[in-house]
Design an enzyme around this catalytic site. Structure first.
Site, PDB file in Angstrom:
ATOM      1  N   LYS A 150      60.031  54.523  39.818  1.00  0.00           N
ATOM      2  CA  LYS A 150      59.524  53.755  40.949  1.00  0.00           C
ATOM      3  C   LYS A 150      60.665  53.448  41.912  1.00  0.00           C
ATOM      4  O   LYS A 150      61.838  53.467  41.523  1.00  0.00           O
ATOM      5  CB  LYS A 150      58.920  52.439  40.442  1.00  0.00           C
ATOM      6  CG  LYS A 150      57.571  52.592  39.749  1.00  0.00           C
ATOM      7  CD  LYS A 150      56.942  51.246  39.458  1.00  0.00           C
ATOM      8  CE  LYS A 150      55.632  51.376  38.710  1.00  0.00           C
ATOM      9  NZ  LYS A 150      54.565  52.033  39.490  1.00  0.00           N
TER      10      LYS A 150
ATOM     11  N   ARG B 246      47.122  55.046  31.723  1.00  0.00           N
ATOM     12  CA  ARG B 246      45.978  55.830  31.236  1.00  0.00           C
ATOM     13  C   ARG B 246      46.320  56.541  29.937  1.00  0.00           C
ATOM     14  O   ARG B 246      45.443  56.809  29.120  1.00  0.00           O
ATOM     15  CB  ARG B 246      45.528  56.822  32.327  1.00  0.00           C
ATOM     16  CG  ARG B 246      46.587  57.830  32.700  1.00  0.00           C
ATOM     17  CD  ARG B 246      46.359  58.428  34.082  1.00  0.00           C
ATOM     18  NE  ARG B 246      46.668  57.480  35.151  1.00  0.00           N
ATOM     19  CZ  ARG B 246      46.519  57.740  36.442  1.00  0.00           C
ATOM     20  NH1 ARG B 246      46.077  58.923  36.842  1.00  0.00           N
ATOM     21  NH2 ARG B 246      46.807  56.830  37.347  1.00  0.00           N
TER      22      ARG B 246
HETATM   23  N1  BES Z   1      51.328  49.911  36.843  1.00  0.00           N
HETATM   24  C1  BES Z   1      51.112  50.877  37.867  1.00  0.00           C
HETATM   25  C2  BES Z   1      49.980  50.497  38.827  1.00  0.00           C
HETATM   26  C3  BES Z   1      50.250  49.322  39.737  1.00  0.00           C
HETATM   27  C4  BES Z   1      50.742  49.538  41.018  1.00  0.00           C
HETATM   28  C5  BES Z   1      49.937  48.037  39.355  1.00  0.00           C
HETATM   29  C6  BES Z   1      50.951  48.482  41.855  1.00  0.00           C
HETATM   30  C7  BES Z   1      50.156  46.968  40.205  1.00  0.00           C
HETATM   31  C8  BES Z   1      50.658  47.188  41.466  1.00  0.00           C
HETATM   32  C9  BES Z   1      50.740  52.225  37.243  1.00  0.00           C
HETATM   33  O1  BES Z   1      51.297  52.485  36.007  1.00  0.00           O
HETATM   34  C10 BES Z   1      51.207  53.265  38.178  1.00  0.00           C
HETATM   35  O2  BES Z   1      52.393  53.390  38.337  1.00  0.00           O
HETATM   36  N2  BES Z   1      50.280  54.028  38.761  1.00  0.00           N
HETATM   37  C11 BES Z   1      50.624  55.052  39.683  1.00  0.00           C
HETATM   38  C12 BES Z   1      49.792  56.269  39.350  1.00  0.00           C
HETATM   39  C13 BES Z   1      50.211  57.519  40.101  1.00  0.00           C
HETATM   40  C14 BES Z   1      51.583  57.961  39.655  1.00  0.00           C
HETATM   41  C15 BES Z   1      49.206  58.607  39.845  1.00  0.00           C
HETATM   42  C16 BES Z   1      50.319  54.554  41.082  1.00  0.00           C
HETATM   43  O3  BES Z   1      49.305  53.870  41.271  1.00  0.00           O
HETATM   44  O4  BES Z   1      51.118  54.797  41.976  1.00  0.00           O
HETATM   45 MN    MN Z   2      53.229  53.349  36.157  1.00  0.00          MN
END
Ligand code: BES
Ligand code: MN
Ligand code: ZN
EC number: 3.4.11.1
Length: 496
Positions: free
Chosen positions: A271, A345
């Site tokens: 991230k 997931r």
């Molecule tokens: N924990 C995050 C989702 C999230 C994002 C929660 C912002 C709260 C605030 C999740 O694990 C994630 O990183 N999802 C990605 C998925 C993508 C890589 C397909 C996302 O939403 O960017």
């Molecule tokens: Mn994530």
């Protein structure tokens, strides 16, 4: 906090707390109130000293037996428009105001709220616990919770003790969940979370628990949970909490499944520095399921419920999961990892499959801070809901969410997404494509592991924590969906 119940007002040091509906003269106990306010109720309102405007908190002073006493009033607006939810919000504002004033002793004249005294007492129990709660113990001050120091007397002729206790019980389950979610990730990690849960639920009637450690997870084939958690020095855990009340009418349980990523750095699909911030909340799904189980077991509801919590930390390491890796899930299906940041997931796939096959539940519900996409779709104040059943299946859930004011929105998931999740060139499934509709894709991915069990998925990415304060919580973690799921279970409509 100290609570007492009295049939009528007895003069003492305590501040007097009242509700103030617009049509004040129609109040059943207007005379009682008017005596307290030295016969000046109407003047006090018309002079704008106390306000009956909904949600507005005002104060004044009165002389009672030659002593000067503080009066705190919360406006209730048109009393014919009051609902239990509006009463809760007004009471929440009241407690947030009092936390600022540092009042320590109050007598609440319950019948001035012009609503069922049981509902008002329930609201006092819950809102005194949640509305100004803050996790303490992580700075060097020895600050206590405002509500721990508070002395409350509920004044009413009605018998409201059990209603109050119900609210207080639910309130403390919500703050329990919020505290877990707020704890820093260097202190709350899979093993420490599991240990604290074991202590917390030990000796609760009708409760059994189990913790699977990393070696066990590998041995038993939890390939996805193990893959996500392996890069961390804090290895993953799977926690099961089972509660079966002797009067439970059904053998098949309700399964509540929680995403418990104690920190989500993204892994090798790292991230950004801003995107990573606040990813300690990525275990809110698990925390809120803990809150639900805490409430269900404390209230000794006559149900059979199991919680399955998938706990892992998503980190970077030489042995970490790579984008392009393929892993075998507990179900046997293989998954190509296109993005290590789509980890929720993956852990849920194993947890949901485990819940479905081990407990044959009547219904499964999972709670997860799963996708940024759900925030793009419906904003940060709604929880996205997906199901593998028809819309009717979630009708009562929608009703409960209206009762509690926790907004949800039914989002689509169909063959379109089933096709997308199968688009791997090498494995059975792909964990992420980078097309629009990311929240639906994630839901469809989990559905590959539900084994046809009726299932509802809650994407709480937007609602698990908030940057603005509401009557239910100051900023930070919210414990979202605990109230809604408890309402659904307690109303007895879950299985309809
Ligand atoms: N924990 C995050 C989702 C999230 C994002 C929660 C912002 C709260 C605030 C999740 O694990 C994630 O990183 N999802 C990605 C998925 C993508 C890589 C397909 C996302 O939403 O960017
Ligand atoms: Mn994530
Ligand atoms: Zn995540």
């Amino acid at each position: 906090m100290n609570i007492k119940f009295e049939e009528k007002y007895i003069a003492d040091e305590a501040a007097i707390v009242i509700g103030l509906p617009e049509n004040i003269k129609e109040l059943k106990n207007f005379d009682e109130l008017d005596t307290l306010l030295n016969g000046l109720t109407e003047e006090i309102i018309s002079a704008n000293v106390l306000s009956d405007k909904y949600g507005k908190v005002t104060t004044t002073g009165v002389t009672i037996q030659r002593q000067y006493r503080k009066v705190i009033a919360v406006g209730l607006g048109d009393s014919s428009e009051l609902t239990a939810l509006k009463v809760q919000k007004a009471v929440g504002k009241l407690f947030q105001f009092m936390a600022g004033e540092k009042d320590t002793e109050i007598q609440i004249i319950l019948d001035t709220f012009s609503f069922e005294p049981e509902d008002v007492a329930d609201a006092v129990g819950m809102m005194s616990a949640v509305s100004s709660h803050k996790l303490t113990g992580y700075d060097s001050s020895d600050k206590k919770q405002f509500h721990d120091e508070l002395d409350i007397t509920l004044v009413t002729k009605a018998d409201v003790k059990s209603a109050y206790e119900h609210g207080a019980s639910l309130g403390s389950s919500i703050t329990l969940a919020r505290d877990f979610a707020t704890m820093p990730p260097n202190m709350l990690y899979p093993e420490s979370f599991a240990d604290q849960l074991a202590v917390h639920f030990k000796d609760r009637p009708h409760v059994k628990g189990e913790v699977k450690d990393f070696d066990t997870l590998i041995q038993e084939g939890f390939g996805l949970l193990a893959a996500v958690g392996k890069a961390s020095v804090r290895k993953p855990r799977l926690v099961t909490i089972e509660y079966k009340h002797p009067d439970a009418t059904d053998d098949a349980p309700i399964a509540l499944i929680g995403k418990g990523i104690t920190y989500d750095s993204g892994g090798y699909s790292l991230k950004s520095r801003n995107g990573m911030r606040s990813m300690k909340y990525d275990m809110s799904g698990a925390a809120n399921v803990v809150g639900m189980m805490d409430a269900i077991t404390k209230l000794e509801l006559p149900v059979h419920a199991v919680a399955v919590l998938a706990l892992a930390e998503n980190m970077v390491d030489g042995n970490g999961m790579r984008p392009d890796d393929v892993y075998k899930s507990l179900s046997g299906k293989t998954v190509e990892v296109s993005n290590t940041d789509a980890e929720g997931r993956l852990v849920l796939a194993d947890a949901v499959y485990y819940a479905a096959t081990k407990f044959s539940p009547k219904i499964m519900m999972d709670f997860a801070t799963l996708t940024g996409a759900v925030i793009q779709a419906i904003g940060e104040n709604r929880t996205g809901v997906f199901t593998n059943q028809g819309r009717k299946f979630i009708n009562n859930l929608l009703i409960s969410s209206k009762v509690t004011g926790e907004d949800i929105w039914h989002l689509p998931m169909s063959e379109q997404e089933d096709e997308r999740v199968k688009k791997s060139d090498i494995a059975d499934l792909l964990n992420a494509d980078f097309k629009p509709g990311g929240a639906s894709f994630a839901a469809a991915f989990i559905n590959q592991f539900t084994e046809g069990t009726p299932w509802v998925h809650f994407d709480i990415a937007g609602t698990s924590n908030t940057s603005r304060s509401t009557p239910f919580a100051k900023k930070g973690s919210t414990g979202v969906m605990i109230r809604t799921i408890l309402d659904l279970i307690e109303s007895g409509t879950l299985y309809e």
